[in-house]
Design an enzyme around this catalytic site. Sequence first.
Site, PDB file in Angstrom:
ATOM      1  CG  HIS A  17      -1.799  -1.393   1.834  1.00  0.00           C
ATOM      2  ND1 HIS A  17      -1.671  -1.857   2.506  1.00  0.00           N
ATOM      3  CD2 HIS A  17      -3.110  -1.712   0.228  1.00  0.00           C
ATOM      4  CE1 HIS A  17      -3.417  -2.707   2.368  1.00  0.00           C
ATOM      5  NE2 HIS A  17      -3.117  -2.837   1.341  1.00  0.00           N
ATOM      6  CE  LYS A  41     -10.974  -8.099   2.332  1.00  0.00           C
ATOM      7  NZ  LYS A  41      -9.731  -6.728   1.459  1.00  0.00           N
ATOM      8  NE  ARG A  90      -3.290  -7.810  -4.060  1.00  0.00           N
ATOM      9  CZ  ARG A  90      -3.518  -8.198  -2.760  1.00  0.00           C
ATOM     10  NH1 ARG A  90      -3.162  -8.662  -2.238  1.00  0.00           N
ATOM     11  NH2 ARG A  90      -4.838  -8.941  -3.241  1.00  0.00           N
ATOM     12  CB  SER A 129      -4.301  -6.521   4.914  1.00  0.00           C
ATOM     13  OG  SER A 129      -4.084  -5.193   4.357  1.00  0.00           O
TER      14      SER A 129
HETATM   15  O1  PNS Z   1      -8.811  -2.658   0.478  1.00  0.00           O
HETATM   16  P1  PNS Z   1     -10.341  -3.855   0.077  1.00  0.00           P
HETATM   17  O2  PNS Z   1     -11.135  -4.811   1.182  1.00  0.00           O
HETATM   18  O3  PNS Z   1      -9.650  -3.665  -1.010  1.00  0.00           O
HETATM   19  O4  PNS Z   1     -10.905  -2.221  -0.175  1.00  0.00           O
HETATM   20  C1  PNS Z   1     -12.681  -1.930  -0.426  1.00  0.00           C
HETATM   21  C2  PNS Z   1     -13.201  -1.071  -0.576  1.00  0.00           C
HETATM   22  C3  PNS Z   1     -12.832  -0.292   0.965  1.00  0.00           C
HETATM   23  C4  PNS Z   1     -12.214  -0.074  -1.924  1.00  0.00           C
HETATM   24  C5  PNS Z   1     -14.193  -1.432  -1.064  1.00  0.00           C
HETATM   25  O5  PNS Z   1     -14.589  -2.182  -0.257  1.00  0.00           O
HETATM   26  C6  PNS Z   1     -15.373  -0.218  -1.137  1.00  0.00           C
HETATM   27  O6  PNS Z   1     -14.905   0.791  -2.303  1.00  0.00           O
HETATM   28  N1  PNS Z   1     -16.597  -0.043  -0.145  1.00  0.00           N
HETATM   29  C7  PNS Z   1     -17.166   1.294   0.153  1.00  0.00           C
HETATM   30  C8  PNS Z   1     -18.545   0.698   0.152  1.00  0.00           C
HETATM   31  C9  PNS Z   1     -18.580   0.808  -1.333  1.00  0.00           C
HETATM   32  O7  PNS Z   1     -18.695   1.970  -2.629  1.00  0.00           O
HETATM   33  N2  PNS Z   1     -18.523  -0.530  -1.687  1.00  0.00           N
HETATM   34  C10 PNS Z   1     -19.019  -0.575  -3.212  1.00  0.00           C
HETATM   35  C11 PNS Z   1     -17.962  -0.351  -4.341  1.00  0.00           C
HETATM   36  S1  PNS Z   1     -18.588  -1.450  -6.218  1.00  0.00           S
END
Ligand code: PNS
Length: 160
Positions: A17, A41, A90, A129
């Site tokens: 990150h 998660k 990745r 993570s």
């Molecule tokens: O680090 P991660 O867990 O891969 O990040 C995922 C994240 C937090 C970017 C995604 O879950 C997110 O955007 N969450 C906010 C809610 C949202 O907008 N969901 C719709 C996305 S299609």
Amino acid sequence: MKKAIYPGSFDPVTYGHLDIIQRAAKAFDELIVSVLDNKTKHPLFSVDERVNILKELTEELGNVRIGSYNGLLVDCCRKEGAHVIIRGLRAVTDFEYELQMAQTNRKLADNSVDTMFLTTDLRYAYLSSSTVKEVASFEGDISEFVPPMVAKLVYNKYNS
Ligand code: PNS
């Protein structure tokens, strides 16, 4: 001013990150790193803890701001006035999920938000993570994966 948002769970933030943060900060006038919920998660660190860790680790980057948002990423983009989302890729295994998220976000934002992908540095291509937490939970060595202050906080979580 060219603004971008780098969203994620950052639970915890890894060297992968941090590499994306440094590289994206060079490409935009302002980079907002935003801690958001991933509903699939169960976080180890609270949002405030993750924000504070990110602040400490990025304090030398003048154009990086750390924030959090409780809701949809596109609403966070709207609030911040950002039209670009940064995500790291990745491996090909990330692609399907990332493509779906990017397309959904673009649709939700009426085409006003685009996602740009940075390929993760090969040194960190295997890193996640979740792996960091798994290794730490069995008292394994995570020193190659996260900065020392993060490693200490992760071990503290499993020892308390
Ligand atoms: O680090 P991660 O867990 O891969 O990040 C995922 C994240 C937090 C970017 C995604 O879950 C997110 O955007 N969450 C906010 C809610 C949202 O907008 N969901 C719709 C996305 S299609």
